[in-house]
Write a protein that holds these residues in place. Structure first.
Motif, PDB file in Angstrom:
ATOM      1  N   GLY A  12      -2.066  14.910   4.106  1.00  0.00           N
ATOM      2  CA  GLY A  12      -2.243  13.973   3.197  1.00  0.00           C
ATOM      3  C   GLY A  12      -3.107  12.692   3.565  1.00  0.00           C
ATOM      4  N   GLN A  13      -2.747  11.612   3.224  1.00  0.00           N
ATOM      5  CA  GLN A  13      -3.625  10.314   3.421  1.00  0.00           C
ATOM      6  C   GLN A  13      -4.919  10.333   2.682  1.00  0.00           C
ATOM      7  OE1 GLN A  13      -3.185   8.428   7.344  1.00  0.00           O
ATOM      8  NE2 GLN A  13      -2.409  10.346   8.293  1.00  0.00           N
ATOM      9  N   THR A  14      -4.695  10.916   1.408  1.00  0.00           N
ATOM     10  CA  THR A  14      -5.916  11.127   0.582  1.00  0.00           C
ATOM     11  C   THR A  14      -5.666  10.151  -0.772  1.00  0.00           C
ATOM     12  OG1 THR A  14      -5.050  12.973  -0.484  1.00  0.00           O
ATOM     13  CG2 THR A  14      -6.473  13.200   1.549  1.00  0.00           C
ATOM     14  N   HIS A  15      -4.457   9.885  -1.050  1.00  0.00           N
ATOM     15  CA  HIS A  15      -4.175   9.236  -2.526  1.00  0.00           C
ATOM     16  C   HIS A  15      -3.572   8.100  -2.222  1.00  0.00           C
ATOM     17  CE1 HIS A  15      -5.608  13.241  -3.541  1.00  0.00           C
ATOM     18  NE2 HIS A  15      -5.829  12.935  -4.954  1.00  0.00           N
ATOM     19  N   PHE A  16      -4.175   6.905  -2.671  1.00  0.00           N
ATOM     20  CA  PHE A  16      -3.123   5.559  -2.176  1.00  0.00           C
ATOM     21  C   PHE A  16      -3.436   4.791  -3.540  1.00  0.00           C
ATOM     22  CE2 PHE A  16      -4.660   7.031   1.676  1.00  0.00           C
ATOM     23  CZ  PHE A  16      -3.787   6.796   2.344  1.00  0.00           C
ATOM     24  N   VAL A  36       0.903  -1.176   0.033  1.00  0.00           N
ATOM     25  CA  VAL A  36      -0.090  -0.081  -0.044  1.00  0.00           C
ATOM     26  C   VAL A  36       0.891   1.003   0.096  1.00  0.00           C
ATOM     27  CG1 VAL A  36      -1.810   1.052   1.128  1.00  0.00           C
ATOM     28  CG2 VAL A  36      -1.831  -1.262   1.128  1.00  0.00           C
ATOM     29  N   GLU A  37       0.749   2.173  -0.884  1.00  0.00           N
ATOM     30  CA  GLU A  37       1.513   3.230  -1.041  1.00  0.00           C
ATOM     31  C   GLU A  37       0.666   4.756  -0.947  1.00  0.00           C
ATOM     32  OE1 GLU A  37       3.372   3.095  -4.974  1.00  0.00           O
ATOM     33  OE2 GLU A  37       4.742   1.496  -4.504  1.00  0.00           O
ATOM     34  N   ASP A  38       1.087   5.320  -0.050  1.00  0.00           N
ATOM     35  CA  ASP A  38       0.697   6.609   0.315  1.00  0.00           C
ATOM     36  C   ASP A  38       1.201   7.704  -1.037  1.00  0.00           C
ATOM     37  OD1 ASP A  38      -0.406   9.087   0.973  1.00  0.00           O
ATOM     38  OD2 ASP A  38      -0.062   8.652   2.993  1.00  0.00           O
ATOM     39  N   GLU A  39       0.364   8.287  -1.920  1.00  0.00           N
ATOM     40  CA  GLU A  39       0.769   8.953  -3.004  1.00  0.00           C
ATOM     41  C   GLU A  39       0.397  10.290  -2.811  1.00  0.00           C
ATOM     42  OE1 GLU A  39      -0.335   7.018  -6.662  1.00  0.00           O
ATOM     43  OE2 GLU A  39       1.374   5.697  -6.559  1.00  0.00           O
ATOM     44  N   SER A  40      -0.267  10.622  -1.448  1.00  0.00           N
ATOM     45  CA  SER A  40      -0.860  11.919  -1.297  1.00  0.00           C
ATOM     46  C   SER A  40       0.033  13.124  -1.575  1.00  0.00           C
ATOM     47  CB  SER A  40      -1.296  11.994   0.063  1.00  0.00           C
ATOM     48  OG  SER A  40      -2.240  10.941   0.436  1.00  0.00           O
ATOM     49  N   HIS A  41       1.387  13.004  -1.473  1.00  0.00           N
ATOM     50  CA  HIS A  41       2.426  13.974  -1.705  1.00  0.00           C
ATOM     51  C   HIS A  41       2.175  14.459  -3.136  1.00  0.00           C
ATOM     52  CE1 HIS A  41       4.557  10.413  -2.472  1.00  0.00           C
ATOM     53  NE2 HIS A  41       5.485  11.125  -3.242  1.00  0.00           N
ATOM     54  N   GLN A  42       1.985  13.600  -4.048  1.00  0.00           N
ATOM     55  CA  GLN A  42       1.886  14.058  -5.432  1.00  0.00           C
ATOM     56  C   GLN A  42       0.802  14.620  -5.868  1.00  0.00           C
ATOM     57  OE1 GLN A  42       2.217   9.991  -7.515  1.00  0.00           O
ATOM     58  NE2 GLN A  42       4.300   9.671  -6.555  1.00  0.00           N
ATOM     59  N   HIS A  43      -0.101  14.772  -4.925  1.00  0.00           N
ATOM     60  CA  HIS A  43      -1.269  15.435  -5.330  1.00  0.00           C
ATOM     61  C   HIS A  43      -1.575  16.737  -4.614  1.00  0.00           C
ATOM     62  CE1 HIS A  43      -2.299  11.991  -7.630  1.00  0.00           C
ATOM     63  NE2 HIS A  43      -1.661  11.381  -6.873  1.00  0.00           N
ATOM     64  N   GLU A  44      -0.742  17.248  -3.734  1.00  0.00           N
ATOM     65  CA  GLU A  44      -0.880  18.422  -2.880  1.00  0.00           C
ATOM     66  C   GLU A  44      -1.217  19.634  -3.897  1.00  0.00           C
ATOM     67  OE1 GLU A  44       2.781  19.145  -0.893  1.00  0.00           O
ATOM     68  OE2 GLU A  44       2.692  17.560   0.251  1.00  0.00           O
ATOM     69  N   GLY A  45      -2.272  20.408  -3.617  1.00  0.00           N
ATOM     70  CA  GLY A  45      -2.878  21.371  -4.062  1.00  0.00           C
ATOM     71  C   GLY A  45      -4.041  20.926  -5.264  1.00  0.00           C
ATOM     72  N   HIS A  46      -4.138  19.752  -5.341  1.00  0.00           N
ATOM     73  CA  HIS A  46      -5.101  19.218  -6.371  1.00  0.00           C
ATOM     74  C   HIS A  46      -6.405  18.863  -5.754  1.00  0.00           C
ATOM     75  CE1 HIS A  46      -1.535  17.630  -8.798  1.00  0.00           C
ATOM     76  NE2 HIS A  46      -1.605  18.848  -9.185  1.00  0.00           N
TER      77      HIS A  46
END
Length: 88
Positions: free
Chosen positions: A39-43, A22-32
């Motif tokens: 974070g903790q919104t995009h996985f 399970v990868e937390d990719e929230s940092h890639q979507h900041e501001g979107h």
């Protein structure tokens, strides 16, 4: 409990996977859209389980979405799923 840990726990209990990442990719979507402070919104989930044998991709996604329905309704904005059966 971190959301990634909760996802891991729920999917492990439901599918007894041979492998799970399970990868937390929230940092890639900041501001979107859907992004929140902290974070903790995009996985992204990579899971291999016998439970997915003879299931279509849509059926696999529905199974996972069902297990994570509370999280998807509450805080997860995006969930990318890579679900396979062993030897696929």
């Amino acid at each position: 409990m971190r959301t990634a840990d909760l996802i891991t726990q729920k999917l492990t209990e439901a599918f007894a996977p041979q492998s799970l990442k399970v990868e937390d990719e929230s940092h890639q979507h900041e501001g979107h859209s859907g992004s929140r402070p902290g974070g903790q919104t995009h996985f992204r989930v990579y899971i291999v389980s016998d439970a997915f044998k003879n299931k279509t991709r849509i059926e696999r996604h529905r199974l996972i979405n069902g297990i994570l329905s509370a999280e998807l309704a509450g805080g997860i904005h995006a969930l990318a799923i890579h679900a396979t059966a062993p030897r696929e």
